[in-house]
Structures are given as structure tokens and as C-alpha cells.
Motif scaffolding. Structure first.
Motif, PDB file in Angstrom:
ATOM      1  N   LEU A 131       0.822  -1.206   0.000  1.00 32.93           N
ATOM      2  CA  LEU A 131       0.000   0.000   0.000  1.00 32.93           C
ATOM      3  C   LEU A 131       0.860   1.262   0.000  1.00 32.93           C
ATOM      4  O   LEU A 131       0.513   2.259  -0.648  1.00 32.93           O
ATOM      5  N   VAL A 132       1.987   1.224   0.706  1.00 35.95           N
ATOM      6  CA  VAL A 132       2.879   2.385   0.696  1.00 35.95           C
ATOM      7  C   VAL A 132       3.471   2.591  -0.692  1.00 35.95           C
ATOM      8  O   VAL A 132       3.597   3.729  -1.183  1.00 35.95           O
ATOM      9  N   THR A 133       3.825   1.501  -1.349  1.00 34.14           N
ATOM     10  CA  THR A 133       4.342   1.609  -2.719  1.00 34.14           C
ATOM     11  C   THR A 133       3.294   2.218  -3.643  1.00 34.14           C
ATOM     12  O   THR A 133       3.603   3.100  -4.469  1.00 34.14           O
ATOM     13  N   LEU A 134       2.049   1.771  -3.493  1.00 33.16           N
ATOM     14  CA  LEU A 134       0.976   2.340  -4.310  1.00 33.16           C
ATOM     15  C   LEU A 134       0.792   3.821  -4.012  1.00 33.16           C
ATOM     16  O   LEU A 134       0.583   4.635  -4.934  1.00 33.16           O
ATOM     17  N   TRP A 135       0.867   4.202  -2.744  1.00 30.94           N
ATOM     18  CA  TRP A 135       0.708   5.614  -2.384  1.00 30.94           C
ATOM     19  C   TRP A 135       1.820   6.462  -2.981  1.00 30.94           C
ATOM     20  O   TRP A 135       1.571   7.551  -3.499  1.00 30.94           O
ATOM     21  N   LEU A 136       3.059   5.973  -2.946  1.00 34.13           N
ATOM     22  CA  LEU A 136       4.177   6.730  -3.515  1.00 34.13           C
ATOM     23  C   LEU A 136       4.030   6.877  -5.029  1.00 34.13           C
ATOM     24  O   LEU A 136       4.249   7.964  -5.590  1.00 34.13           O
ATOM     25  N   LEU A 137       3.673   5.794  -5.689  1.00 33.77           N
ATOM     26  CA  LEU A 137       3.484   5.876  -7.138  1.00 33.77           C
ATOM     27  C   LEU A 137       2.328   6.805  -7.500  1.00 33.77           C
ATOM     28  O   LEU A 137       2.394   7.554  -8.482  1.00 33.77           O
ATOM     29  N   SER A 138       1.255   6.774  -6.705  1.00 33.09           N
ATOM     30  CA  SER A 138       0.121   7.674  -6.966  1.00 33.09           C
ATOM     31  C   SER A 138       0.520   9.118  -6.747  1.00 33.09           C
ATOM     32  O   SER A 138       0.074  10.018  -7.480  1.00 33.09           O
ATOM     33  N   TRP A 139       1.365   9.369  -5.750  1.00 37.07           N
ATOM     34  CA  TRP A 139       1.830  10.740  -5.510  1.00 37.07           C
ATOM     35  C   TRP A 139       2.670  11.238  -6.682  1.00 37.07           C
ATOM     36  O   TRP A 139       2.546  12.389  -7.098  1.00 37.07           O
ATOM     37  N   VAL A 140       3.506  10.391  -7.238  1.00 36.23           N
ATOM     38  CA  VAL A 140       4.296  10.785  -8.397  1.00 36.23           C
ATOM     39  C   VAL A 140       3.395  11.008  -9.612  1.00 36.23           C
ATOM     40  O   VAL A 140       3.614  11.928 -10.419  1.00 36.23           O
ATOM     41  N   ALA A 141       2.341  10.175  -9.742  1.00 36.27           N
ATOM     42  CA  ALA A 141       1.451  10.295 -10.906  1.00 36.27           C
ATOM     43  C   ALA A 141       0.618  11.570 -10.862  1.00 36.27           C
ATOM     44  O   ALA A 141       0.038  11.954 -11.890  1.00 36.27           O
ATOM     45  N   ARG A 142       0.535  12.237  -9.698  1.00 36.83           N
ATOM     46  CA  ARG A 142      -0.252  13.471  -9.624  1.00 36.83           C
ATOM     47  C   ARG A 142       0.273  14.539 -10.576  1.00 36.83           C
ATOM     48  O   ARG A 142      -0.500  15.332 -11.112  1.00 36.83           O
ATOM     49  N   PHE A 143       1.586  14.584 -10.776  1.00 29.58           N
ATOM     50  CA  PHE A 143       2.141  15.582 -11.684  1.00 29.58           C
ATOM     51  C   PHE A 143       1.641  15.344 -13.114  1.00 29.58           C
ATOM     52  O   PHE A 143       1.319  16.292 -13.834  1.00 29.58           O
TER      53      PHE A 143
END
Length: 758
Positions: A131-143
Motif C-alpha cells: 500500500l505504501v508503494t501504491l501511495w508513492l506511485l500515486s503521488w508521483v502520478a499526480r504531476f
């Protein structure tokens, strides 16, 4: 912050689940092979449960055999038996679940707590890491989402719609890639970090599979609602509404997905299938109750939203569809939830795969159908604009092309609706769209539809080409000038004949293509045509005569002719009749069969023939000279001169009549201008004759006052005197007049004049 809270909630949920379910799995792994069976037989309660399970299975087998031996019951009887079996099965399932729970509890007591804690910690670590990996990837995808959102709002109109569609699809791809990367990272952590190298437990595999499916489902939810980025939201919702529906649909997806894809399989494998089925039923029933509550809470709000959206639609199809959905959406949603619950109860093993596959297939088909329909509506409803040069050459081509747009849009929408309906039926019913397409009947029907569509499309294109060519020939702006009346008439008749021929041939070919034997139709049409020919000989004569008149260029629209005893201007020509309007404005419609002779005054050139009578005392040479002078003046008039094609033809003295000597002349004019030239020439001749003192004879009147019976004539007192209204003392050369009579208006005859009283 919200995402962090959701992650913590999920970690807590899985920790609790792992604490409940891991002990039995550990025991299963610790006692492989026959050792587990021995442990079960040594445990008195487990042995008792196993014996009861075997007896129950034998009883069910005997009951099934007895049921097969019974004669078929009536429909109410079958319903009653089904209800009874469902109730008994539910009770049996509950008892088996309770017994399985007792066995699991005794096994949990005997399990190694250290091993349990270790396994639970490893699973919790995998969940947290994934879940942390998914959260980090989602944060990067926000850009990337932010840039796509700006790209979606960068243009308006059709280009803006296309850009928004590209942005939405791109955001979905990024979301799917993010989920896949997190899933792969979870697999890597499970294989190489948490457990033995290259090995995974069953619970780990179940979690990762459930994670992939649930997160892909959440990606679809984000695609629909997109609470953060309005430019990536395909549905017309406000940010608050999008956040509301995202929250609830996400919760339902997480609860059902992880519950049915992770918790239930673990219970099935580690404890007992009965307890797993009971757990699945409880999860589905809780989700059903919450779903019903959400639907009823938002029924009016969604209805009002859809009704408002329908009012803004440009097409009637979209308005009717949205109004229908607004009135029935809650019923469809309730039926869907009831279907999920019923499928889970009746077919617990196949319920989840079936409902998940059918739901995803329905959503994808519906979204693609709506997107295609909306895109085609925006593109097709835009009028076709041709270049200015093309519009000048083909004035009606743009209007004709735009006239096909509504029909094309309706056919396209019907096709999309039929395909979407077929996909939905394929998802929810035994009907298989793929099997039907590849079957003989499906292939035949599709080939017939395609063939008929191609035939009709080819006919429309051919008609468009022919009509445009005729329009090009009739258009004076093409560079060839105004077409002559004959060409205009023949092209019009040719266009009508081609239209009738294309319609008849297309109907015949379409009927033959769909399997209707057109042989009897052709034979019947031939017999009917023969009968009509015998019964309507006059009509046939009209048509044949009209064809030859047109081919011989005898009459054209705009010609002045004498035909059938009528003289007038031709205003209308068909293959059967001719319409004339005479000098008084009366319109005459005469069939060609009544026309035996056509006198056309509009062919190549015309003549004005003038015959002028003068007194016997006049010199005819002087008369001819004055006629030439009048013609010379006529030639000098700019509005008349272009219509005169030659010199004045003087035929000389044609008659020595009773009271005049007649001199005839002839003027060659442009066709149709002989009357205008003649009128102007007559005016000039009168003026020149008056100037030269040439008398134009006219009838003389002799007044006879009558006699009485005695032969006496009554007196007629007539006084002649010279009178000048401006000068009373006029000279003796003034013309005498009858002074005792005054002319005045007679109202009785509305403006006529007669002699007044003395």
C-alpha cells in the motif's frame, strides 16, 4: 491525509483478518499429509463433525436420487420445493459453519503463538509495503494528472472534446500502470524480502491477487468520478458530488473485493468451505443493505441531476434516454443488488466471478457506447462546410450533404445501441454474442445487414454524384453561362427519371439480398404495366408524345408558343403535360396528347411585320422614306438596338385597299423581342408620319338628324366660333369648335365621357 487514513484502515482490517485466519493455515502447513487427518481423528469434536458431515453428504445424495425418481411437479410445487430446499440448505450451512468454527477454535488453542505472530507480522508487512508503494506511485502520478487536466481544458469545441478524451484515456493508462507496478513490487517483496527466497504462502498470493483486482476496480471508479481533476471527469458532476460518490463506491469496492477475494478464500482453505460460504453471504448481505440505503438516499438527487442534464441535450434521443434513466435508475440499481445477493445465495462458488465479469463487461460496454454516441453526436451534428468555390459551382450540394446527417446519426446510434445490448445480454444471460456472431445464422444476418447498408450507401453516393452533375450543368456560375431552356428541361426530366430508376432498382436489389424472391414481383409488375397500358392509353400517348417533343426541342420552359389553341409562355414541362400562362395571366395545363401543332415564337430569331396604311393622296416614296427614318431612330436607341439583327426590309406597297394604300416592312429581331421592337417602332412611325403631314386613314362618321312624317327635318342649331382659352381675342386662323356643348364627367358610367346639355 485521506489516503493515509484509508491505508491505515486497510492495514488494520487485514491485521484483524490475519489474526483470525492464519492459525489454521499454520496448522495445515505444520501437519502435512496424513498427520492432519490423524490429528482430526484424535480430536473428539473434530471427529464428530467429520462423521456428521459424511452422514449429511450421504443423506443429500439419497434425497437427490429420490427427487429424480419423483414425477415432475407443477410450477407452484417447484417454487415451493425450491424455497424449502433453500431454507433447509441455509440452516444446514449455518450449522456446518458453527461446527467448523468450533473446530477452528480448538485448533487455534493448540497452535504455536510465536509462529502465528510471525506469520501475521509478515502478512501485515506485505500489506503495508504494497500500500505504501501504491501511495508513492500515486503521488508521483499526480504531476502527470495535473498536466493532463490542463491539456483537457486547453481547447474548446470538437478539438477540446477530442483532447479531453485523450486526457481521460491517458489518465486511465497511468492509473493502471501505477497499480501494476505496485502489484509487481508486492510480489517482489513477498518473494525476496519477507519469506524464503522464491516461495510464497497461499495467503500472500490471495492478497496480491485481491489487491490487483480491487485497485483496478478503483482505477475504473477514479476514471468515472475523478474527484480531484475535473478535466479528467467524463461525467457532469461537481467536485463535492464526485468526492461523495468516489468515497462510497471505493468503500464498497474495498469491502467486497478484499472480503470476497481474500477473506473468503482463506476461510475456505484454512477452516472449512461451509464457514467460507457463510462469511461470503454475510459480506454480500451487508453490502446489499448499505447499497440499498445509498440508492434510496440519493434517488431524488440523481433523478433531478439527470433531468437537468437531459434539458441541455441537443438531440431528442439523448433527452428521452436520460429522462427514462432518471425515472428508472434506482429500480435498475436495486435489481442489480438483488441479483448479486441471489447469485451469491444460489451459486456461491460461481457468484463472484460471474458478477464481477458481468459488471465489468456491462460498464465497459455502456461507457464505450455513451462515449461513441456523444462523440458522433458532436461531430455529425456540426454542419458540413464546403469551400466557397465548391458552393458556387454546386449551390445545393452542401444542403444535400447536411440533409443526410440526421438519418446517419439515427442509424449510427441504433447500431451502437444494438451492439451494447448484445454485449450486456452476453454478460448476464446464457446468450453468447461471440458464439452467435461466428454461427451460421449470425454470420448470415450480419452479412445481410452489411450488404444492404453498402447497397443503400452506394445508391446514395451515386445519386449525390448525378444530382450534383446536373446541378453543375444547370448553374450559370460554372463558366458556361446560363443553360438554354432545352438543356434545362431535359436535365430536369433526366434527373426525375434517374431518381425513379434508382429507387426501383435499389428496392429490388435489397429485397433480393434479404432473401425475398423478386421474380414474381417483376412478373406481376410486367402484367400490371401491360394492364395499365391498355387501360390508360391516353396517358401512354401523353408520355410518348412528350418524350418526342422534348427530344425534338419543340418546346422549352420560358418559350412563347401556340399549342392546342392556346398562346402563352411555357412555365412548366413534365413528361406528360405542359403548362402555359396566357397574356391575361390564366394558367393552362394541357396534356401532350391534345397538342398536334406547336408554334414556337422563340427559335433563333423573329420578325416584326408592320403593314401601314396611308391616304391615297400621299406619296408612297415619301412614306417609305419616313419609315426608314423611323427605323434609323429605332436603331439609335441603346435599349432596343441590341435586339435588332438586321436592316429594315421594305416589301413595298402590298395592297390598294378601300380606304388606304398599304406599305409593308419587316424587322429581324432576337427571339421573343419582336413584340417589344414592334411596339416601339409603331410609336416612332406615328410620330414621323405626323411630322411629315402624312395622313393615316381612319373611319369617317356621317351624322343624320332624321325627318318627321311630313318629310321635314328638325332644326339643328350648330354655332361655330373661334375660341382660345388663353386669349379671348384670337386671330381668324383659330380652329372653330362647337361652343354650346361642354364635356363633363358622367358618374353614372364611372368615368366615361359624353356630350353635356345646352
Amino acid at each position: 491525509m485521506n489516503l493515509t487514513r484509508q491505508m491505515l484502515a486497510r492495514i488494520l482490517l487485514f491485521l484483524v483478518t490475519a489474526a483470525l485466519l492464519l492459525p489454521t493455515s499454520v496448522l495445515a502447513e505444520a501437519a502435512p499429509g496424513d498427520s492432519r487427518l490423524a490429528d482430526l481423528l484424535e480430536d473428539e469434536q473434530a471427529r464428530t463433525a467429520l462423521i456428521e458431515e459424511l452422514r449429511r453428504g450421504a443423506a443429500e445424495t439419497e434425497a437427490a436420487q429420490a427427487e429424480e425418481a419423483k414425477p415432475a411437479a407443477s410450477f407452484p410445487g417447484r417454487v415451493a420445493q425450491l424455497t424449502q430446499s433453500l431454507a433447509e440448505g441455509a440452516v444446514t450451512e449455518v450449522e456446518a459453519a458453527v461446527q467448523s468454527g468450533r473446530v477452528a477454535w480448538h485448533q487455534l488453542k493448540a497452535a504455536d503463538l510465536m509462529d502465528l505472530t510471525l506469520q501475521m507480522g509478515l502478512l501485515a508487512g506485505l500489506i503495508a509495503a504494497t500500500l505504501v508503494t501504491l501511495w508513492l506511485l500515486s503521488w508521483v502520478a499526480r504531476f502527470a494528472y495535473r498536466r493532463l487536466n490542463g491539456y483537457a481544458f486547453s481547447r474548446t469545441g470538437t478539438v477540446g472534446v477530442i483532447r479531453r478524451g485523450v486526457a481521460i484515456v491517458s489518465s486511465l493508462i497511468i492509473d493502471v500502470i501505477t497499480v501494476l507496478l505496485a502489484w509487481l513490487a508486492g510480489y517482489a517483496i513477498a518473494l525476496f524480502v519477507l519469506g524464503a527466497s522464491g516461495q510464497m504462502t497461499t495467503q500472500t498470493t490471495l492478497f496480491l491477487n485481491a489487491f490487483l483486482i480491487v485497485e483496478l476496480l478503483r482505477a475504473a471508479i477514479r476514471l468515472i468520478f475523478s474527484k480531484r481533476w475535473s478535466g479528467l471527469r467524463p461525467v457532469p458532476l461537481t467536485d463535492e458530488e464526485a468526492a461523495y460518490w468516489t468515497a462510497w463506491t471505493t468503500r464498497m469496492a474495498v469491502f467486497l473485493g478484499y472480503g470476497l477475494l481474500f477473506v473468503v478464500p482463506v476461510v475456505n482453505q484454512s477452516v472449512a468451505p461451509e464457514l467460507g460460504r457463510t462469511t461470503a453471504l454475510i459480506i454480500v448481505f451487508m453490502a446489499f443493505l448499505k447499497g440499498v440505503a445509498l440508492i434510496m438516499q440519493n434517488r431524488k438527487r440523481v433523478k433531478q441531476r439527470l433531468t437537468t442534464l437531459a434539458e441541455r441535450m441537443e438531440t431528442g434521443f439523448a433527452q428521452i434516454s436520460l429522462n427514462l434513466i432518471a425515472k428508472t435508475w434506482h429500480l435498475v440499481a436495486l435489481i442489480y443488488l438483488a441479483a448479486i445477493l441471489g447469485t451469491t445465495v444460489l451459486f456461491p462458488a460461481q457468484a463472484l466471478p460471474f458478477m464481477l465479469t458481468a459488471t465489468v463487461q456491462t460498464l465497459i460496454a455502456g461507457m464505450i457506447g455513451i462515449a461513441l454516441s456523444a462523440f458522433l453526436t458532436r461531430v455529425i451534428l456540426r454542419r458540413i462546410h464546403l469551400p466557397e468555390d465548391t458552393r458556387d459551382r454546386f449551390p445545393q450540394l452542401e444542403e444535400r450533404l447536411n440533409a443526410y446527417i440526421p438519418t446517419t446519426l439515427k442509424i449510427t446510434r441504433f447500431t451502437i445501441l444494438a451492439i451494447v445490448a448484445g454485449v450486456i445480454l452476453d454478460a448476464w444471460t446464457p446468450f453468447s454474442l461471440t458464439a452467435w456472431v461466428v454461427s451460421d445464422s449470425g454470420s448470415l444476418i450480419i452479412s445481410k445487414i452489411v450488404a444492404v447498408t453498402l447497397i443503400i450507401g452506394f445508391t446514395l453516393v451515386l445519386w449525390l454524384v448525378i444530382a450534383s452533375w446536373i446541378e453543375f450543368k444547370l448553374n450559370p456560375a460554372t463558366g458556361n453561362g446560363e443553360p438554354n431552356p432545352r438543356a434545362r428541361t431535359l436535365l430536369t426530366i433526366f434527373r426525375n427519371a434517374i431518381a425513379i430508376a434508382l429507387i426501383v432498382m435499389t428496392v429490388m436489389v435489397v429485397l433480393a439480398e434479404i432473401g425475398i424472391n423478386i421474380g414474381p414481383l417483376i412478373a406481376g409488375a410486367g402484367v400490371l404495366g401491360l394492364a395499365i397500358g391498355f387501360g390508360a392509353q391516353k396517358l401512354v400517348q401523353d408520355v410518348i408524345t412528350g418524350v418526342f417533343i422534348q427530344l425534338e426541342n419543340a418546346v422549352n420552359v420560358g418559350d412563347v408558343v401556340t399549342a392546342g389553341g392556346m398562346t402563352g409562355t411555357v412555365e412548366r414541362l413534365t413528361i406528360r403535360s405542359m403548362g402555359l400562362r396566357d397574356l391575361s395571366g390564366t394558367y393552362h395545363l394541357m396534356p401532350f396528347s391534345s397538342v398536334d401543332v406547336v408554334s414556337n415564337y422563340m427559335r433563333e430569331f423573329a420578325y416584326h411585320v408592320g403593314e401601314y396604311g396611308v391616304a391615297y393622296r400621299e406619296d408612297t416614296d415619301q412614306v417609305i422614306a419616313r419609315l426608314r427614318d423611323a427605323f434609323a431612330e429605332l436603331r439609335s436607341m441603346p435599349e432596343i438596338a441590341p435586339n435588332i439583327l438586321g436592316d429594315l426590309e421594305v416589301h413595298g406597297v402590298t395592297a390598294l385597299a378601300d380606304s388606304s394604300v398599304n406599305v409593308r416592312v419587316r424587322i429581324k429581331t432576337a427571339p421573343g423581342m419582336q413584340w417589344a421592337v414592334g411596339r416601339e417602332y409603331n410609336r416612332l412611325v406615328k410620330r414621323h408620319f405626323d411630322a411629315a403631314g402624312i395622313e393615316i386613314p381612319f373611319p369617317h362618321m356621317t351624322l343624320y338628324f332624321g325627318e318627321d312624317k311630313a318629310g321635314q327635318a328638325p332644326p339643328a342649331h350648330v354655332l361655330l366660333e373661334a375660341h382660345d382659352p388663353d386669349h379671348e381675342d384670337s386671330d381668324s386662323t383659330a380652329q372653330p369648335r362647337i361652343s354650346r356643348f361642354r364635356a363633363r364627367s358622367n358618374p353614372k358610367f364611372k368615368g366615361d365621357f359624353d356630350e353635356g346639355e345646352e
